[in-house]
Design a protein around this motif. Structure first.
Motif, short mmCIF file in Angstrom:
data_model
loop_
_atom_site.label_atom_id
_atom_site.label_comp_id
_atom_site.label_asym_id
_atom_site.label_seq_id
_atom_site.Cartn_x
_atom_site.Cartn_y
_atom_site.Cartn_z
N PRO A 145 0.81 -1.22 0.00
CA PRO A 145 0.00 0.00 0.00
C PRO A 145 0.85 1.27 0.00
O PRO A 145 2.01 1.25 0.42
N LEU A 146 0.21 2.37 -0.45
CA LEU A 146 0.85 3.68 -0.42
C LEU A 146 0.29 4.48 0.76
O LEU A 146 -0.80 4.17 1.25
N PRO A 147 1.02 5.52 1.20
CA PRO A 147 0.49 6.33 2.30
C PRO A 147 -0.89 6.92 1.94
O PRO A 147 -1.20 7.10 0.76
N LYS A 148 -1.66 7.22 2.97
CA LYS A 148 -3.07 7.63 2.80
C LYS A 148 -3.26 8.85 1.90
O LYS A 148 -4.28 8.97 1.23
N HIS A 149 -2.26 9.78 1.89
CA HIS A 149 -2.45 11.01 1.10
C HIS A 149 -2.26 10.76 -0.41
O HIS A 149 -2.45 11.67 -1.21
N ILE A 150 -1.90 9.54 -0.78
CA ILE A 150 -1.69 9.25 -2.20
C ILE A 150 -2.82 8.34 -2.70
O ILE A 150 -3.15 7.34 -2.07
N ASP A 151 -3.39 8.73 -3.85
CA ASP A 151 -4.49 7.98 -4.43
C ASP A 151 -3.91 6.79 -5.23
O ASP A 151 -3.35 6.97 -6.32
N GLU A 152 -4.07 5.58 -4.67
CA GLU A 152 -3.46 4.39 -5.30
C GLU A 152 -3.97 4.16 -6.72
O GLU A 152 -3.22 3.80 -7.61
N LEU A 153 -5.27 4.40 -6.88
CA LEU A 153 -5.87 4.16 -8.19
C LEU A 153 -5.28 5.10 -9.25
O LEU A 153 -5.01 4.70 -10.38
N LYS A 154 -5.08 6.36 -8.82
CA LYS A 154 -4.49 7.35 -9.73
C LYS A 154 -3.09 6.91 -10.17
O LYS A 154 -2.73 7.00 -11.34
N ILE A 155 -2.32 6.41 -9.22
CA ILE A 155 -0.96 5.97 -9.52
C ILE A 155 -1.01 4.74 -10.44
O ILE A 155 -0.32 4.68 -11.46
N THR A 156 -1.85 3.77 -10.07
CA THR A 156 -1.94 2.54 -10.87
C THR A 156 -2.35 2.86 -12.31
O THR A 156 -1.82 2.29 -13.25
N GLN A 157 -3.28 3.80 -12.45
CA GLN A 157 -3.77 4.13 -13.79
C GLN A 157 -2.77 4.95 -14.60
O GLN A 157 -2.89 5.04 -15.82
N ALA A 158 -1.79 5.54 -13.91
CA ALA A 158 -0.79 6.35 -14.62
C ALA A 158 0.30 5.48 -15.26
O ALA A 158 1.04 5.94 -16.13
N ILE A 159 0.38 4.23 -14.81
CA ILE A 159 1.42 3.33 -15.34
C ILE A 159 1.06 2.91 -16.78
O ILE A 159 -0.09 2.56 -17.05
N PRO A 197 0.24 0.64 -19.51
CA PRO A 197 -0.21 -0.76 -19.43
C PRO A 197 0.82 -1.75 -20.00
O PRO A 197 0.88 -2.89 -19.55
N MET A 198 1.65 -1.29 -20.92
CA MET A 198 2.66 -2.18 -21.52
C MET A 198 3.85 -2.41 -20.58
O MET A 198 4.72 -3.24 -20.84
N LYS A 199 3.91 -1.61 -19.49
CA LYS A 199 4.99 -1.81 -18.51
C LYS A 199 4.43 -2.24 -17.14
O LYS A 199 5.17 -2.36 -16.17
N ASP A 200 3.12 -2.46 -17.10
CA ASP A 200 2.42 -2.74 -15.84
C ASP A 200 2.55 -4.22 -15.47
O ASP A 200 1.60 -5.00 -15.58
N VAL A 201 3.75 -4.62 -15.01
CA VAL A 201 4.02 -6.04 -14.77
C VAL A 201 3.31 -6.59 -13.53
O VAL A 201 3.27 -7.80 -13.32
N ASP A 202 2.72 -5.71 -12.72
CA ASP A 202 1.89 -6.18 -11.60
C ASP A 202 0.49 -6.55 -12.11
O ASP A 202 -0.28 -7.20 -11.41
N GLY A 203 0.14 -6.08 -13.29
CA GLY A 203 -1.16 -6.41 -13.89
C GLY A 203 -2.34 -5.74 -13.20
O GLY A 203 -3.45 -6.27 -13.22
N PHE A 204 -2.12 -4.57 -12.59
CA PHE A 204 -3.20 -3.89 -11.84
C PHE A 204 -3.91 -2.83 -12.67
O PHE A 204 -4.95 -2.31 -12.26
N HIS A 205 -3.35 -2.44 -13.83
CA HIS A 205 -3.97 -1.39 -14.64
C HIS A 205 -5.30 -1.89 -15.22
O HIS A 205 -5.41 -3.05 -15.62
N PRO A 206 -6.33 -1.00 -15.28
CA PRO A 206 -7.63 -1.42 -15.81
C PRO A 206 -7.53 -2.06 -17.20
O PRO A 206 -8.29 -2.99 -17.51
N VAL A 207 -6.60 -1.60 -18.02
CA VAL A 207 -6.45 -2.19 -19.37
C VAL A 207 -6.04 -3.66 -19.25
O VAL A 207 -6.59 -4.53 -19.93
#
Ligand code: NAP
Length: 292
Positions: free
Chosen positions: A98-112, A114-124
Protein backbone atom coordinates in the motif's frame (compact mmCIF):
# COMPACT_ATOMS: atom_id res chain seq x y z
CA UNK A 1 -1.90 -35.02 1.84
CA UNK A 2 0.56 -33.41 -0.54
CA UNK A 3 2.21 -30.09 0.14
CA UNK A 4 1.90 -27.53 -2.67
CA UNK A 5 5.46 -26.32 -2.38
CA UNK A 6 5.53 -22.84 -3.88
CA UNK A 7 9.17 -22.40 -2.96
CA UNK A 8 10.45 -25.31 -5.04
CA UNK A 9 8.01 -24.59 -7.89
CA UNK A 10 9.16 -20.98 -8.00
CA UNK A 11 12.81 -22.13 -7.96
CA UNK A 12 12.09 -24.20 -11.06
CA UNK A 13 10.49 -21.17 -12.76
CA UNK A 14 13.51 -19.01 -11.84
CA UNK A 15 15.81 -21.61 -13.41
CA UNK A 16 13.78 -21.54 -16.61
CA UNK A 17 13.84 -17.74 -16.66
CA UNK A 18 17.61 -17.70 -16.01
CA UNK A 19 18.05 -19.98 -19.04
CA UNK A 20 15.89 -17.63 -21.12
CA UNK A 21 18.14 -14.72 -20.06
CA UNK A 22 21.25 -16.68 -21.08
CA UNK A 23 19.66 -17.41 -24.44
CA UNK A 24 18.81 -13.72 -24.92
CA UNK A 25 22.42 -12.82 -24.16
CA UNK A 26 23.65 -15.34 -26.76
CA UNK A 27 21.20 -13.90 -29.29
CA UNK A 28 22.40 -10.36 -28.54
CA UNK A 29 18.95 -9.36 -27.23
CA UNK A 30 18.15 -6.91 -24.43
CA UNK A 31 18.17 -8.20 -20.84
CA UNK A 32 14.87 -7.53 -19.02
CA UNK A 33 15.01 -4.59 -16.60
CA UNK A 34 12.50 -4.29 -13.74
CA UNK A 35 12.15 -1.14 -11.63
CA UNK A 36 10.36 -0.94 -8.29
CA UNK A 37 9.14 2.16 -6.49
CA UNK A 38 8.96 1.86 -2.72
CA UNK A 39 7.42 4.59 -0.58
CA UNK A 40 8.15 4.65 3.15
CA UNK A 41 9.55 2.07 5.55
CA UNK A 42 6.72 -0.41 6.06
CA UNK A 43 8.34 -3.69 7.16
CA UNK A 44 6.18 -5.90 4.92
CA UNK A 45 6.74 -3.76 1.84
CA UNK A 46 10.50 -3.63 2.46
CA UNK A 47 10.61 -7.44 2.67
CA UNK A 48 8.54 -7.93 -0.49
CA UNK A 49 10.54 -5.44 -2.56
CA UNK A 50 13.86 -6.90 -1.33
CA UNK A 51 12.64 -10.38 -2.36
CA UNK A 52 11.73 -9.05 -5.83
CA UNK A 53 15.13 -7.41 -6.31
CA UNK A 54 16.86 -10.62 -5.13
CA UNK A 55 14.83 -12.69 -7.60
CA UNK A 56 15.94 -10.37 -10.43
CA UNK A 57 19.59 -10.83 -9.42
CA UNK A 58 19.19 -14.61 -9.27
CA UNK A 59 17.64 -14.79 -12.73
CA UNK A 60 19.99 -12.28 -14.32
CA UNK A 61 17.47 -9.46 -14.89
CA UNK A 62 18.55 -5.91 -14.30
CA UNK A 63 16.73 -4.16 -11.47
CA UNK A 64 16.43 -0.63 -10.10
CA UNK A 65 14.96 0.28 -6.74
CA UNK A 66 13.61 3.81 -6.34
CA UNK A 67 12.80 4.87 -2.77
CA UNK A 68 10.81 7.78 -1.41
CA UNK A 69 10.06 9.02 2.04
CA UNK A 70 6.52 8.51 3.46
CA UNK A 71 5.79 12.19 2.94
CA UNK A 72 6.45 12.22 -0.81
CA UNK A 73 3.80 14.35 -2.57
CA UNK A 74 1.53 12.58 -5.07
CA UNK A 75 2.74 14.83 -7.95
CA UNK A 76 6.34 13.71 -7.43
CA UNK A 77 5.31 10.07 -7.54
CA UNK A 78 3.17 10.65 -10.65
CA UNK A 79 6.09 12.42 -12.33
CA UNK A 80 8.36 9.44 -11.53
CA UNK A 81 5.80 7.03 -12.97
CA UNK A 82 5.68 9.17 -16.12
CA UNK A 83 9.47 9.19 -16.45
CA UNK A 84 9.60 5.38 -16.04
CA UNK A 85 6.87 5.08 -18.70
CA UNK A 86 9.14 6.98 -21.09
CA UNK A 87 12.45 5.36 -20.07
CA UNK A 88 13.31 2.90 -22.85
CA UNK A 89 15.80 1.01 -20.66
CA UNK A 90 13.03 -0.04 -18.24
CA UNK A 91 10.84 -2.88 -19.51
CA UNK A 92 8.45 -3.11 -16.59
CA UNK A 93 7.94 -1.50 -13.20
CA UNK A 94 5.86 -1.77 -10.07
CA UNK A 95 4.76 0.64 -7.39
CA UNK A 96 4.72 -1.36 -4.16
CA UNK A 97 1.33 -1.11 -2.40
CA UNK A 98 0.00 0.00 0.00
CA UNK A 99 0.85 3.68 -0.42
CA UNK A 100 0.49 6.33 2.30
CA UNK A 101 -3.07 7.63 2.80
CA UNK A 102 -2.45 11.01 1.10
CA UNK A 103 -1.69 9.25 -2.20
CA UNK A 104 -4.49 7.98 -4.43
CA UNK A 105 -3.46 4.39 -5.30
CA UNK A 106 -5.87 4.16 -8.19
CA UNK A 107 -4.49 7.35 -9.73
CA UNK A 108 -0.96 5.97 -9.52
CA UNK A 109 -1.94 2.54 -10.87
CA UNK A 110 -3.77 4.13 -13.79
CA UNK A 111 -0.79 6.35 -14.62
CA UNK A 112 1.42 3.33 -15.34
CA UNK A 113 1.83 2.49 -19.04
CA UNK A 114 -0.21 -0.76 -19.43
CA UNK A 115 2.66 -2.18 -21.52
CA UNK A 116 4.99 -1.81 -18.51
CA UNK A 117 2.42 -2.74 -15.84
CA UNK A 118 4.02 -6.04 -14.77
CA UNK A 119 1.89 -6.18 -11.60
CA UNK A 120 -1.16 -6.41 -13.89
CA UNK A 121 -3.20 -3.89 -11.84
CA UNK A 122 -3.97 -1.39 -14.64
CA UNK A 123 -7.63 -1.42 -15.81
CA UNK A 124 -6.45 -2.19 -19.37
CA UNK A 125 -4.68 -5.33 -18.20
CA UNK A 126 -7.57 -6.37 -15.97
CA UNK A 127 -9.90 -5.91 -18.98
CA UNK A 128 -7.58 -7.97 -21.19
CA UNK A 129 -7.53 -10.68 -18.52
CA UNK A 130 -11.35 -10.85 -18.60
CA UNK A 131 -11.36 -11.10 -22.41
CA UNK A 132 -8.44 -13.58 -22.41
CA UNK A 133 -6.32 -11.25 -24.57
CA UNK A 134 -2.51 -11.04 -24.29
CA UNK A 135 -1.53 -8.74 -21.42
CA UNK A 136 -0.19 -8.95 -17.89
CA UNK A 137 -2.00 -11.16 -15.41
CA UNK A 138 -2.04 -9.99 -11.77
CA UNK A 139 0.90 -11.69 -10.09
CA UNK A 140 -0.73 -13.49 -7.13
CA UNK A 141 -3.68 -15.07 -9.01
CA UNK A 142 -1.37 -15.99 -11.90
CA UNK A 143 1.04 -17.59 -9.42
CA UNK A 144 -1.76 -19.64 -7.87
CA UNK A 145 -2.95 -20.85 -11.29
CA UNK A 146 0.64 -21.75 -12.21
CA UNK A 147 1.04 -23.68 -8.94
CA UNK A 148 -2.14 -25.62 -9.74
CA UNK A 149 -0.97 -26.26 -13.32
CA UNK A 150 2.52 -27.43 -12.40
CA UNK A 151 1.15 -29.80 -9.77
CA UNK A 152 -1.29 -31.24 -12.32
CA UNK A 153 -4.32 -30.58 -10.17
CA UNK A 154 -7.54 -31.16 -12.10
CA UNK A 155 -9.85 -28.15 -12.00
CA UNK A 156 -12.41 -28.85 -14.71
CA UNK A 157 -15.93 -29.17 -13.31
CA UNK A 158 -14.69 -28.62 -9.75
CA UNK A 159 -16.45 -26.38 -7.29
CA UNK A 160 -14.06 -23.62 -6.22
CA UNK A 161 -14.79 -21.30 -3.31
CA UNK A 162 -12.64 -18.18 -2.95
CA UNK A 163 -12.93 -16.20 0.29
CA UNK A 164 -11.93 -12.56 -0.23
CA UNK A 165 -12.79 -10.36 -3.23
CA UNK A 166 -9.89 -7.91 -3.47
CA UNK A 167 -8.96 -6.45 -6.85
CA UNK A 168 -5.49 -7.97 -6.62
CA UNK A 169 -6.34 -11.52 -5.52
CA UNK A 170 -9.90 -12.85 -5.10
CA UNK A 171 -11.74 -11.10 -7.92
CA UNK A 172 -9.20 -11.74 -10.73
CA UNK A 173 -8.65 -15.30 -9.47
CA UNK A 174 -12.39 -15.98 -9.69
CA UNK A 175 -12.27 -15.01 -13.38
CA UNK A 176 -9.13 -16.99 -14.15
CA UNK A 177 -10.42 -20.20 -12.57
CA UNK A 178 -13.90 -19.80 -14.04
CA UNK A 179 -12.87 -19.33 -17.65
CA UNK A 180 -12.72 -21.95 -20.35
CA UNK A 181 -9.09 -23.00 -19.92
CA UNK A 182 -6.86 -25.52 -18.20
CA UNK A 183 -6.48 -24.76 -15.31
CA UNK A 184 -9.96 -23.30 -15.27
CA UNK A 185 -13.51 -24.48 -15.99
CA UNK A 186 -14.30 -24.36 -12.27
CA UNK A 187 -17.68 -23.36 -10.94
CA UNK A 188 -16.60 -20.46 -8.77
CA UNK A 189 -18.18 -18.90 -5.69
CA UNK A 190 -16.62 -15.61 -4.57
CA UNK A 191 -17.27 -15.10 -0.86
CA UNK A 192 -16.68 -11.98 1.26
CA UNK A 193 -17.53 -10.45 4.60
CA UNK A 194 -21.25 -10.19 3.78
CA UNK A 195 -21.58 -13.82 2.65
CA UNK A 196 -24.20 -15.82 4.56
CA UNK A 197 -23.64 -19.46 5.52
CA UNK A 198 -19.93 -19.23 4.72
CA UNK A 199 -19.12 -22.45 6.60
CA UNK A 200 -21.57 -24.49 4.52
CA UNK A 201 -20.37 -22.90 1.29
CA UNK A 202 -16.77 -23.75 2.17
CA UNK A 203 -17.72 -27.32 3.05
CA UNK A 204 -18.94 -27.81 -0.52
CA UNK A 205 -15.63 -26.71 -2.10
CA UNK A 206 -13.38 -29.09 -4.01
CA UNK A 207 -10.89 -26.22 -4.16
CA UNK A 208 -10.92 -23.72 -1.27
CA UNK A 209 -8.87 -20.54 -1.52
CA UNK A 210 -8.60 -18.16 1.44
CA UNK A 211 -7.45 -14.57 0.80
CA UNK A 212 -8.73 -12.47 3.69
CA UNK A 213 -5.81 -11.76 6.01
CA UNK A 214 -7.33 -13.31 9.14
CA UNK A 215 -5.05 -15.86 10.78
CA UNK A 216 -6.49 -19.36 11.35
CA UNK A 217 -9.90 -18.36 9.93
CA UNK A 218 -10.41 -21.61 7.98
CA UNK A 219 -10.83 -24.52 10.38
CA UNK A 220 -11.04 -28.28 9.71
CA UNK A 221 -14.84 -28.37 9.99
CA UNK A 222 -15.09 -25.92 7.06
CA UNK A 223 -13.11 -28.19 4.73
CA UNK A 224 -14.38 -31.13 2.71
CA UNK A 225 -12.35 -34.36 2.78
CA UNK A 226 -9.69 -34.46 0.01
CA UNK A 227 -10.18 -30.78 -0.83
CA UNK A 228 -7.40 -28.68 -2.36
CA UNK A 229 -6.71 -25.78 0.03
CA UNK A 230 -4.76 -22.69 -1.01
CA UNK A 231 -3.85 -20.18 1.66
CA UNK A 232 -3.06 -16.67 0.38
CA UNK A 233 -3.15 -14.95 3.76
CA UNK A 234 0.05 -13.54 5.19
CA UNK A 235 -0.38 -11.79 8.50
CA UNK A 236 2.56 -10.91 10.73
CA UNK A 237 2.03 -12.24 14.23
CA UNK A 238 4.25 -11.79 17.26
CA UNK A 239 6.71 -14.60 17.89
CA UNK A 240 9.21 -14.10 20.70
CA UNK A 241 11.11 -17.24 19.64
CA UNK A 242 12.24 -15.52 16.43
CA UNK A 243 15.06 -13.01 16.45
CA UNK A 244 12.93 -10.59 14.40
CA UNK A 245 10.01 -10.99 16.85
CA UNK A 246 7.36 -12.09 14.33
CA UNK A 247 6.40 -14.76 11.84
CA UNK A 248 3.90 -15.03 9.01
CA UNK A 249 0.57 -16.74 9.59
CA UNK A 250 -1.91 -17.84 6.95
CA UNK A 251 -5.71 -17.74 6.89
CA UNK A 252 -5.91 -21.52 7.30
CA UNK A 253 -5.45 -23.42 10.56
CA UNK A 254 -2.82 -25.57 8.90
CA UNK A 255 -2.26 -28.29 11.52
CA UNK A 256 -5.90 -29.36 11.72
CA UNK A 257 -6.83 -28.72 8.06
CA UNK A 258 -3.82 -30.35 6.36
CA UNK A 259 -4.68 -34.00 7.26
CA UNK A 260 -8.07 -33.65 5.49
CA UNK A 261 -6.68 -32.23 2.23
CA UNK A 262 -5.44 -33.76 -0.98
CA UNK A 263 -3.19 -30.70 -1.48
CA UNK A 264 -2.45 -27.71 0.72
CA UNK A 265 -0.11 -24.70 0.52
CA UNK A 266 2.06 -23.83 3.53
CA UNK A 267 2.54 -20.28 4.82
CA UNK A 268 5.24 -19.20 4.26
CA UNK A 269 6.52 -21.06 1.20
CA UNK A 270 3.25 -21.45 -0.74
CA UNK A 271 1.64 -18.61 -2.64
CA UNK A 272 4.22 -15.92 -1.71
CA UNK A 273 7.15 -17.27 -3.77
CA UNK A 274 4.75 -17.92 -6.68
CA UNK A 275 3.71 -14.24 -6.66
CA UNK A 276 7.33 -13.22 -7.14
CA UNK A 277 7.82 -15.86 -9.85
CA UNK A 278 4.79 -14.45 -11.72
CA UNK A 279 6.20 -10.94 -11.55
CA UNK A 280 9.41 -12.25 -13.11
CA UNK A 281 7.44 -14.06 -15.84
CA UNK A 282 5.60 -10.79 -16.57
CA UNK A 283 8.88 -8.88 -16.78
CA UNK A 284 10.17 -11.21 -19.47
CA UNK A 285 6.78 -11.03 -21.18
CA UNK A 286 7.01 -7.22 -21.19
CA UNK A 287 9.86 -7.53 -23.69
CA UNK A 288 8.21 -10.26 -25.71
CA UNK A 289 4.92 -8.32 -26.03
CA UNK A 290 6.92 -5.45 -27.56
CA UNK A 291 8.78 -7.88 -29.84
CA UNK A 292 12.13 -6.99 -28.21
P1 NAP B 1 -7.94 -7.27 1.28
O1 NAP B 1 -7.95 -6.13 0.34
O2 NAP B 1 -7.24 -7.18 2.58
O3 NAP B 1 -9.47 -7.70 1.51
C1 NAP B 1 -9.84 -8.74 2.34
C2 NAP B 1 -11.00 -9.49 1.72
O4 NAP B 1 -11.40 -10.46 2.67
C3 NAP B 1 -12.23 -8.60 1.48
O5 NAP B 1 -12.85 -8.98 0.26
C4 NAP B 1 -13.13 -8.90 2.68
O6 NAP B 1 -14.52 -8.79 2.39
C5 NAP B 1 -12.80 -10.35 2.93
N1 NAP B 1 -13.03 -10.70 4.33
C6 NAP B 1 -12.49 -10.13 5.43
N2 NAP B 1 -12.95 -10.72 6.54
C7 NAP B 1 -13.79 -11.70 6.12
C8 NAP B 1 -14.58 -12.66 6.80
N3 NAP B 1 -14.59 -12.76 8.15
N4 NAP B 1 -15.32 -13.50 6.07
C9 NAP B 1 -15.32 -13.44 4.72
N5 NAP B 1 -14.59 -12.55 4.01
C10 NAP B 1 -13.83 -11.69 4.72
O7 NAP B 1 -7.41 -8.60 0.52
P2 NAP B 1 -6.01 -8.91 -0.15
O8 NAP B 1 -5.25 -7.68 -0.45
O9 NAP B 1 -6.34 -9.87 -1.22
O10 NAP B 1 -5.21 -9.65 1.04
C11 NAP B 1 -5.71 -10.77 1.69
C12 NAP B 1 -4.57 -11.53 2.38
O11 NAP B 1 -3.71 -12.04 1.38
C13 NAP B 1 -3.70 -10.65 3.28
O12 NAP B 1 -3.23 -11.43 4.35
C14 NAP B 1 -2.52 -10.30 2.37
O13 NAP B 1 -1.35 -10.00 3.11
C15 NAP B 1 -2.38 -11.58 1.61
N6 NAP B 1 -1.71 -11.47 0.32
C16 NAP B 1 -0.70 -12.33 0.09
C17 NAP B 1 -0.04 -12.31 -1.12
C18 NAP B 1 1.04 -13.29 -1.38
O14 NAP B 1 1.76 -13.13 -2.34
N7 NAP B 1 1.17 -14.32 -0.55
C19 NAP B 1 -0.42 -11.39 -2.10
C20 NAP B 1 -1.49 -10.52 -1.84
C21 NAP B 1 -2.13 -10.58 -0.62
P3 NAP B 1 -15.22 -7.38 1.99
O15 NAP B 1 -14.85 -7.14 0.56
O16 NAP B 1 -16.66 -7.64 2.18
O17 NAP B 1 -14.64 -6.34 2.91
Amino acid sequence: MQLLDGRSTSEQIRKELAEAVQQRKKDGKKIPHLAAILVGNDGGSLTYVAAKVKACEQIGFESTLIRYDDSVPEEILLAKVQSLNEDKSIDGFIVQLPLPKHIDELKITQAIDPMKDVDGFHPVNLGKMILNLPGFLPATPAGIVELIRRNQIKTEGKKCVIIGRSNIVGTPLSIMLGRNADPGNCTVTLAHSKTKNLHEICQSADILIAAIGQPDFVTAEMVKDRAVVIDVGTTRIEDATRARGWRLKGDVKFDEVAPKCSFITPVPGGVGPMTIASLMINTLKAMELKGK
